[in-house]
Design an enzyme around this catalytic site. Structure first.
Site, PDB file in Angstrom:
ATOM      1  N   LYS A  95     -13.332  16.012   4.732  1.00  0.00           N
ATOM      2  CA  LYS A  95     -13.506  14.585   5.042  1.00  0.00           C
ATOM      3  C   LYS A  95     -12.802  14.234   6.357  1.00  0.00           C
ATOM      4  CE  LYS A  95     -10.677  11.225   3.255  1.00  0.00           C
ATOM      5  NZ  LYS A  95     -10.197  10.316   4.303  1.00  0.00           N
ATOM      6  N   ASN A  96     -11.544  14.668   6.476  1.00  0.00           N
ATOM      7  CA  ASN A  96     -10.767  14.234   7.638  1.00  0.00           C
ATOM      8  C   ASN A  96     -11.190  14.910   8.944  1.00  0.00           C
ATOM      9  OD1 ASN A  96      -9.424  12.494   6.024  1.00  0.00           O
ATOM     10  ND2 ASN A  96      -7.475  13.603   6.009  1.00  0.00           N
ATOM     11  N   ARG A 103     -10.170   2.713   7.164  1.00  0.00           N
ATOM     12  CA  ARG A 103      -9.312   2.596   8.343  1.00  0.00           C
ATOM     13  C   ARG A 103      -9.755   3.521   9.474  1.00  0.00           C
ATOM     14  NH1 ARG A 103      -4.623   0.395   7.550  1.00  0.00           N
ATOM     15  NH2 ARG A 103      -3.880   1.512   9.378  1.00  0.00           N
ATOM     16  N   CYS A 132      -2.186  -0.788   4.065  1.00  0.00           N
ATOM     17  CA  CYS A 132      -2.920  -0.109   3.007  1.00  0.00           C
ATOM     18  C   CYS A 132      -1.947   0.294   1.917  1.00  0.00           C
ATOM     19  CB  CYS A 132      -3.744   1.024   3.605  1.00  0.00           C
ATOM     20  SG  CYS A 132      -3.246   2.675   3.334  1.00  0.00           S
ATOM     21  N   ARG A 142       0.792   1.461   8.191  1.00  0.00           N
ATOM     22  CA  ARG A 142      -0.163   2.207   9.006  1.00  0.00           C
ATOM     23  C   ARG A 142      -0.643   1.452  10.257  1.00  0.00           C
ATOM     24  NH1 ARG A 142      -4.184   5.465   5.139  1.00  0.00           N
ATOM     25  NH2 ARG A 142      -4.252   6.846   6.907  1.00  0.00           N
ATOM     26  N   PRO A 143       0.275   1.161  11.184  1.00  0.00           N
ATOM     27  CA  PRO A 143      -0.132   0.491  12.424  1.00  0.00           C
ATOM     28  C   PRO A 143      -0.971   1.425  13.303  1.00  0.00           C
ATOM     29  CG  PRO A 143       2.154   1.199  12.571  1.00  0.00           C
ATOM     30  CD  PRO A 143       1.697   1.522  11.174  1.00  0.00           C
ATOM     31  N   ILE A 144      -1.593   0.869  14.349  1.00  0.00           N
ATOM     32  CA  ILE A 144      -2.337   1.733  15.281  1.00  0.00           C
ATOM     33  C   ILE A 144      -1.766   1.612  16.700  1.00  0.00           C
ATOM     34  CG2 ILE A 144      -4.500   1.872  13.952  1.00  0.00           C
ATOM     35  CD1 ILE A 144      -5.619  -0.251  15.995  1.00  0.00           C
ATOM     36  N   ASP A 176      -0.974  14.484   1.994  1.00  0.00           N
ATOM     37  CA  ASP A 176      -2.183  14.287   1.180  1.00  0.00           C
ATOM     38  C   ASP A 176      -2.201  15.175  -0.068  1.00  0.00           C
ATOM     39  OD1 ASP A 176      -3.083  12.333   2.840  1.00  0.00           O
ATOM     40  OD2 ASP A 176      -4.659  13.512   3.793  1.00  0.00           O
ATOM     41  N   VAL A 222       6.118  10.993   5.669  1.00  0.00           N
ATOM     42  CA  VAL A 222       5.018  10.543   6.539  1.00  0.00           C
ATOM     43  C   VAL A 222       4.687   9.066   6.312  1.00  0.00           C
ATOM     44  CG1 VAL A 222       2.637  10.968   7.285  1.00  0.00           C
ATOM     45  CG2 VAL A 222       4.092  12.890   6.620  1.00  0.00           C
ATOM     46  N   ARG A 235     -14.161   8.190  -2.335  1.00  0.00           N
ATOM     47  CA  ARG A 235     -14.043   8.101  -0.873  1.00  0.00           C
ATOM     48  C   ARG A 235     -13.826   9.490  -0.275  1.00  0.00           C
ATOM     49  NH1 ARG A 235      -9.284   5.452   0.720  1.00  0.00           N
ATOM     50  NH2 ARG A 235      -9.964   6.506   2.607  1.00  0.00           N
TER      51      ARG A 235
HETATM   52  C1  UD1 Z   1      -4.623  10.956   8.776  1.00  0.00           C
HETATM   53  C2  UD1 Z   1      -5.475  11.304   7.579  1.00  0.00           C
HETATM   54  C3  UD1 Z   1      -4.733  10.988   6.288  1.00  0.00           C
HETATM   55  C4  UD1 Z   1      -3.367  11.676   6.278  1.00  0.00           C
HETATM   56  C5  UD1 Z   1      -2.587  11.366   7.552  1.00  0.00           C
HETATM   57  C6  UD1 Z   1      -1.287  12.157   7.662  1.00  0.00           C
HETATM   58  C7  UD1 Z   1      -7.723  10.986   8.417  1.00  0.00           C
HETATM   59  C8  UD1 Z   1      -8.976  10.198   8.370  1.00  0.00           C
HETATM   60  N1  UD1 Z   1      -6.702  10.540   7.657  1.00  0.00           N
HETATM   61  O1  UD1 Z   1      -4.389   9.552   8.735  1.00  0.00           O
HETATM   62  O2  UD1 Z   1      -5.521  11.466   5.196  1.00  0.00           O
HETATM   63  O3  UD1 Z   1      -2.626  11.217   5.170  1.00  0.00           O
HETATM   64  O4  UD1 Z   1      -3.388  11.676   8.713  1.00  0.00           O
HETATM   65  O5  UD1 Z   1      -1.549  13.518   7.571  1.00  0.00           O
HETATM   66  O6  UD1 Z   1      -7.631  11.990   9.094  1.00  0.00           O
HETATM   67  N2  UD1 Z   1       1.621   5.789  12.854  1.00  0.00           N
HETATM   68  C9  UD1 Z   1       2.168   4.754  13.600  1.00  0.00           C
HETATM   69  N3  UD1 Z   1       1.415   4.248  14.612  1.00  0.00           N
HETATM   70  C10 UD1 Z   1       0.157   4.715  14.912  1.00  0.00           C
HETATM   71  C11 UD1 Z   1      -0.372   5.770  14.152  1.00  0.00           C
HETATM   72  C12 UD1 Z   1       0.385   6.293  13.128  1.00  0.00           C
HETATM   73  O7  UD1 Z   1       3.282   4.328  13.352  1.00  0.00           O
HETATM   74  O8  UD1 Z   1      -0.462   4.209  15.850  1.00  0.00           O
HETATM   75  C13 UD1 Z   1       2.404   6.358  11.744  1.00  0.00           C
HETATM   76  C14 UD1 Z   1       1.725   6.125  10.378  1.00  0.00           C
HETATM   77  O9  UD1 Z   1       2.016   4.846   9.847  1.00  0.00           O
HETATM   78  C15 UD1 Z   1       2.266   7.258   9.571  1.00  0.00           C
HETATM   79  C16 UD1 Z   1       2.386   8.400  10.599  1.00  0.00           C
HETATM   80  O10 UD1 Z   1       2.410   7.772  11.875  1.00  0.00           O
HETATM   81  O11 UD1 Z   1       3.549   6.921   9.095  1.00  0.00           O
HETATM   82  C17 UD1 Z   1       1.276   9.414  10.563  1.00  0.00           C
HETATM   83  O12 UD1 Z   1       0.040   8.754  10.536  1.00  0.00           O
HETATM   84  P1  UD1 Z   1      -1.279   9.399  11.135  1.00  0.00           P
HETATM   85  O13 UD1 Z   1      -1.082  10.846  11.360  1.00  0.00           O
HETATM   86  O14 UD1 Z   1      -1.730   8.568  12.280  1.00  0.00           O
HETATM   87  O15 UD1 Z   1      -2.307   9.191   9.933  1.00  0.00           O
HETATM   88  P2  UD1 Z   1      -3.826   8.813  10.041  1.00  0.00           P
HETATM   89  O16 UD1 Z   1      -4.438   9.401  11.242  1.00  0.00           O
HETATM   90  O17 UD1 Z   1      -3.985   7.358   9.783  1.00  0.00           O
END
Ligand code: UD1
Length: 416
Positions: free
Chosen positions: A22-23, A92, A116, A121-123, A304, A326, A396
């Site tokens: 999926k990922n 997301r 979530c 989970r900010p971007i 995960d 994480v 999902r």
């Molecule tokens: C992806 C996976 C999810 C997995 C996660 C960690 C997909 C679709 N989803 O999620 O299944 O659990 O990796 O292996 O691939 N963070 C920030 N700011 C950002 C981005 C991330 O603070 O802009 C933080 C997150 O809140 C989290 C950490 O960084 O604490 C890691 O998140 P991230 O690796 O970005 O996870 P996703 O890509 O959302």
């Protein structure tokens, strides 16, 4: 809302195949927006999140054709480069359309995903990365408005490795002017799969799978064909299903090297495993020991698989300490496992699991994707019946999990 009834106590035995990841599938499908024409993907899992991605791609003007596990995506110039709240709210990962739309068409309007169940989970890393490449970023009415005539390569250093931010930036930088370096990049196999596809499309990316990735921007990319890697999280879940029922289960079509953090811990716990490149067998056991795990970015123990591993540890001999580094709120399954009789003390980001000799079935509630899998695993061994509510989370990210488990001996039924 679908529910799943798991009757515990059967021992799983036999062979079960892993589906596509999926990922890996989600970023790959979004990467098609970088090149107009027909892209072909094989080994695409049949999942709700893939369906949501295809809906967004259709909204952006693409024609999507599915034939079993093969997807053909015909990409055309979108009328508007917008990802609406309704789509992003459901999934997301929709934010992964931002990099391709911004770099290819000069603008992207993407709804900001809210929090979530597992964390805020900010971007911000994605947005800071786009800014570093010269994009103008505004937040208005819940939307990110990103604009840039042409992105320009630069160095981006992530505070912590983020899978999504690395993927979004990889895609954006592929069509930027000049060279981009991503430092402290995520090293997950899904990032590597994306980089491999981008390179097939004509991108110039080196270093994927290490913490420094270099991308030399090109003027255009062209569609290609790709076989998606196996889902390591599904493979790990199936292996734990065999282990928790004291059965003998072979998980095929997987890449065992991607799961070393799990298999090392399972061996430490006392399980016997036979492993080759594309399959893993868990052998019958009479019991196992509590071991500690700490989740962290790849190649460390994957967050995960934390919930599923915790289910296993509830029946271990002795205590295990599960540390989640994480996500800040990824212990929602603890209270549900406790409803089955597990002895777990959750603290901030750490859970202490004292192994018991049995769990007893009860109604439980799935709170997120991997927590759902954890409850199904616990249900497989709990005495009596475990009714897992809100099973839509499972759909999902797991392709026909109950069918796969039933085939190797589980007693699971689904009803609405
Ligand atoms: C992806 C996976 C999810 C997995 C996660 C960690 C997909 C679709 N989803 O999620 O299944 O659990 O990796 O292996 O691939 N963070 C920030 N700011 C950002 C981005 C991330 O603070 O802009 C933080 C997150 O809140 C989290 C950490 O960084 O604490 C890691 O998140 P991230 O690796 O970005 O996870 P996703 O890509 O959302």
């Amino acid at each position: 809302m679908d529910k799943m009834l798991v009757k515990g106590g059967t021992v799983l035995n036999g062979e079960v195949a892993t589906s596509g990841a999926k990922n890996a599938a989600l970023p790959l499908l979004f990467s098609t927006l970088l090149a107009e024409g027909e892209h072909v993907f094989h080994n695409v899992p049949i999942l709700k999140d893939v369906e949501s991605t295809c809906e967004l791609l259709s909204y952006l003007g693409c024609d999507v054709f599915r034939d079993g596990h093969t997807l053909k995506i015909k990409v055309k110039k979108p009328a508007e480069t917008v990802a609406q709240y309704d789509v992003v709210r459901k999934m997301r990962a929709s934010t992964l359309c931002m990099g391709p739309l911004l770099t290819k068409y000069g603008s992207a309007q993407v709804s900001l995903p809210g929090g979530c169940a597992i964390g805020t989970r900010p971007i911000n890393y994605h947005l800071e990365g786009f800014k570093a490449l010269g994009a103008d970023i505004k937040i208005e009415k819940g939307y990110v408005l990103a604009e840039a005539k042409k992105l320009i390569g630069d160095t981006i250093i992530f505070e912590t490795p983020s899978v999504g931010a690395t993927e979004n930036l990889l895609m954006a930088a592929s069509l930027a002017d000049g060279e981009t370096t991503i430092e402290n990049a995520a090293k997950e196999p899904e990032v590597v799969d994306l980089a491999n596809y981008l390179n097939k499309m004509g991108a110039k990316i080196t270093g994927a799978g290490t913490s420094i990735i270099k991308i030399t921007g090109v003027n255009s990319l062209k569609p290609a064909e790709h076989h998606i890697i196996a889902d390591r999280i599904e493979a790990g879940t199936l292996l734990i299903a065999g282990a928790i029922t004291k059965g003998e289960v072979t998980v095929t079509n997987c890449n065992s090297r991607d799961l070393e953090a799990l298999t090392i811990k399972m061996k430490e716990s006392g399980f016997k495993l036979s492993i080759d490149d594309s399959s893993m067998t868990i052998h019958k056991t009479s019991g196992w020991q509590g071991v500690d795990i700490t989740t962290a970015p790849h190649p460390a123990f994957p967050t995960d698989l934390q919930a599923q591993f915790m289910a296993l540890m509830t029946l271990a001999e002795g205590t295990s300490v599960i540390s989640e580094t994480v996500f800040e709120n990824r212990f929602m399954h603890v209270q549900e496992l406790s409803r089955l009789g597990a002895d777990i003390t959750p603290k901030t980001r750490v859970a202490i699991v004292r192994g018991k000799n049995k769990l007893i079935g009860a109604p439980v509630m799935a709170t997120d994707l991997r927590a759902s899998a954890c409850l199904v695993l616990a249900g497989l061994v709990a005495e009596g019946e475990t009714l897992v509510n809100r099973i839509y989370h499972l759909d999902r990210g797991y392709e026909r999990l109950e069918e796969k488990l039933t085939k190797i001996g589980a007693n699971i039924s689904r009803f609405t």
